[in-house]
Design a protein around this motif. Sequence first.
Motif, mmCIF file in Angstrom:
data_model
loop_
_atom_site.group_PDB
_atom_site.id
_atom_site.type_symbol
_atom_site.label_atom_id
_atom_site.label_comp_id
_atom_site.label_asym_id
_atom_site.label_seq_id
_atom_site.Cartn_x
_atom_site.Cartn_y
_atom_site.Cartn_z
ATOM 1 N N ALA A 1 0.702 -1.198 -0.127
ATOM 2 C CA ALA A 1 -0.071 0.003 -0.001
ATOM 3 C C ALA A 1 0.888 1.248 0.091
ATOM 4 O O ALA A 1 0.719 2.324 -0.615
ATOM 5 C CB ALA A 1 -0.975 0.128 1.159
ATOM 6 N N TYR A 2 2.051 1.013 0.774
ATOM 7 C CA TYR A 2 2.823 2.468 0.820
ATOM 8 C C TYR A 2 3.557 2.665 -0.557
ATOM 9 O O TYR A 2 3.513 3.941 -1.157
ATOM 10 C CB TYR A 2 3.792 2.018 1.949
ATOM 11 N N ARG A 3 3.892 1.280 -1.308
ATOM 12 C CA ARG A 3 4.576 1.771 -2.686
ATOM 13 C C ARG A 3 3.592 2.241 -3.477
ATOM 14 O O ARG A 3 3.806 3.227 -4.303
ATOM 15 C CB ARG A 3 5.166 0.369 -3.035
ATOM 16 N N GLY A 4 2.227 1.556 -3.359
ATOM 17 C CA GLY A 4 1.054 2.109 -4.265
ATOM 18 C C GLY A 4 0.825 3.692 -4.234
ATOM 19 O O GLY A 4 0.590 4.343 -5.202
ATOM 20 N N ALA A 5 0.825 4.115 -2.840
ATOM 21 C CA ALA A 5 0.567 5.312 -2.503
ATOM 22 C C ALA A 5 1.647 6.389 -3.184
ATOM 23 O O ALA A 5 1.508 7.466 -3.443
ATOM 24 C CB ALA A 5 0.652 5.724 -1.129
ATOM 25 N N VAL A 6 2.925 5.948 -3.080
ATOM 26 C CA VAL A 6 4.065 6.594 -3.598
ATOM 27 C C VAL A 6 3.933 6.855 -5.106
ATOM 28 O O VAL A 6 4.083 7.764 -5.713
ATOM 29 C CB VAL A 6 5.454 6.147 -3.157
ATOM 30 N N LEU A 7 3.669 5.809 -5.871
ATOM 31 C CA LEU A 7 3.512 5.858 -7.235
ATOM 32 C C LEU A 7 2.408 6.829 -7.527
ATOM 33 O O LEU A 7 2.389 7.422 -8.514
ATOM 34 C CB LEU A 7 3.328 4.458 -7.742
ATOM 35 N N SER A 8 1.003 6.604 -6.943
ATOM 36 C CA SER A 8 -0.058 7.326 -7.162
ATOM 37 C C SER A 8 0.316 8.877 -7.036
ATOM 38 O O SER A 8 -0.179 9.577 -7.827
ATOM 39 C CB SER A 8 -1.169 7.028 -6.209
ATOM 40 N N ALA A 9 1.167 9.392 -5.955
ATOM 41 C CA ALA A 9 1.612 10.348 -5.704
ATOM 42 C C ALA A 9 2.441 11.137 -6.753
ATOM 43 O O ALA A 9 2.167 12.291 -7.109
ATOM 44 C CB ALA A 9 2.291 10.617 -4.246
ATOM 45 N N LEU A 10 3.278 10.190 -7.094
ATOM 46 C CA LEU A 10 4.307 10.520 -8.400
ATOM 47 C C LEU A 10 3.276 10.857 -9.698
ATOM 48 O O LEU A 10 3.782 11.975 -10.236
ATOM 49 C CB LEU A 10 5.353 9.599 -8.494
ATOM 50 N N GLY A 11 2.527 10.002 -9.783
ATOM 51 C CA GLY A 11 1.641 10.569 -10.961
ATOM 52 C C GLY A 11 0.958 11.527 -10.880
ATOM 53 O O GLY A 11 0.526 12.345 -11.800
ATOM 54 N N ASP A 12 0.077 11.883 -9.704
ATOM 55 C CA ASP A 12 -0.504 13.039 -9.358
ATOM 56 C C ASP A 12 0.355 14.330 -9.890
ATOM 57 O O ASP A 12 0.009 15.238 -10.551
ATOM 58 C CB ASP A 12 -0.952 13.179 -8.079
ATOM 59 N N VAL A 13 1.774 14.313 -9.196
ATOM 60 C CA VAL A 13 2.512 15.407 -9.634
ATOM 61 C C VAL A 13 2.827 15.672 -11.228
ATOM 62 O O VAL A 13 2.728 16.735 -11.646
ATOM 63 C CB VAL A 13 3.824 15.212 -8.794
#
Length: 479
Positions: free
Chosen positions: A373-385
């Motif tokens: 879940a942490y890895r997924g949150a990081v990837l999602s945040a990178l995509g948002d930016v």
Amino acid sequence: MISSKRRLFFSSTLLAAALLSGCAPALRQAPPDSRADLPTHWVYQGEGDQGTSTPIAAQWWQALGDAELNRHVEAALARNANLQVAGTRVAGARAQLLAADAALLPSLNLGAGAGVTHTLTPVGITTSRSLQPQLQASWEPDLWGRLADRSSASDLQYRATQADRDAVALTVAATTAQTYVDLLAREAQLAQTRQTLHTRRQALQLAQDQESVGYISKLQVTQAQAEMESVQQQIPALELAIARQFNALQLLTGDVPARRDTAQAAGQAFAALAVPAVPASLPSELLRRRPDLVQAELALAASDANLRASRAAYLPQVSLSASAGRLFVNALGYNPINVWSLGASALAPLFDGGRLDAQYGTATAQRDQAAYAYRGAVLSALGDVENALVGVERLDVQLQTAERRRAVLAQTYGYAKDRYDAGYASYLEQIDAQRNLFQAEIEVINLRQSQLDNLIALYRALGGGWSAAQVLPEDPGAH
């Protein structure tokens, strides 16, 4: 002092616990593919911003330069229902932390026993009365760190709920800002539509006057009327959208739906909105700027602590107890005596039908879930930016193109009107030019709305001025 026999008893208890400590399974590490690797730079950030970073103000929405927006965001942060619910979760996690910390401390209880015994003895019937007040103390030495890990997990979970509350606050602020910008954009569209409707009515009146004297045909009058009705039809739809958008804004700020006062809303408020600057940042800073990422990191650290505590459950549990009191028996005839006891016990699991294995497997799976879940949150945040950064560049180009097109169409409409007034062109040519200009005006409003929404999304994606220092311990993984 403790006698040699008592020392031998306690030593034997601890020795037995130590001999059984090898029964615990090896601590399982998180899956290797759950690691989150960060890029060194953003793909769509400007070349001049690579390797630089600028702080974001905590009240970043004030950069839009609208006092009414500031009031709405402040009201939402104070009264939004979702944010209030998140606050109660923090309070609940705090209570769980206090309960986990209490397990590390000795417990002290005050007790009292009283009884009356009426029995038959060789010398006759006797009655005995007794009263025994006493203090009882117990304590479980945390030899393997099980209780400490439980306390650490509760502390990390408490901090995670704080970060989650801050993430909700960031979402509420960004959603409120976007809702307000969209509301002003619809009001600007309504103002532009009403202005165009006024022009169409004038054109229809002119066409009717010209038709009455035989200068133009009835066809041109019906064309002018159809164009006016086409614009008129859009006004109720825009008014409906404005009412619903304002109700959504009211709900975000914790108020009941109300009627929007549009008497002074003529589109000027939307045109007056400032375009915030694009903040420069580094991908590595994202882990400490976004509360949702910190929440996921703390949840992962808490699951690690729970896993260690589950492993320690395989080891013996040592318990120390003591009690002291006074015994009163037929107190009127006998003097009371002091009573006390000391004890120690070690409880080691031998057979439980696989319960401990199941609990350890559950804790391992939960830790792995938190890692992924942490890895997924990081990837999602990178995509948002990245999505917001590419939007900054592309939307700016689209808006500039649309503004140039609007200027050209304004000139075209002027030429078409002059040609029609001079009798060199048909009314259909003027209608087409006016229709194209109206569509261009609406397109510019829509693109500027998208530009502002995208910048708000960028500020949200970068954490909106939040700092992990508010909730994050120095080393969450060390707990």
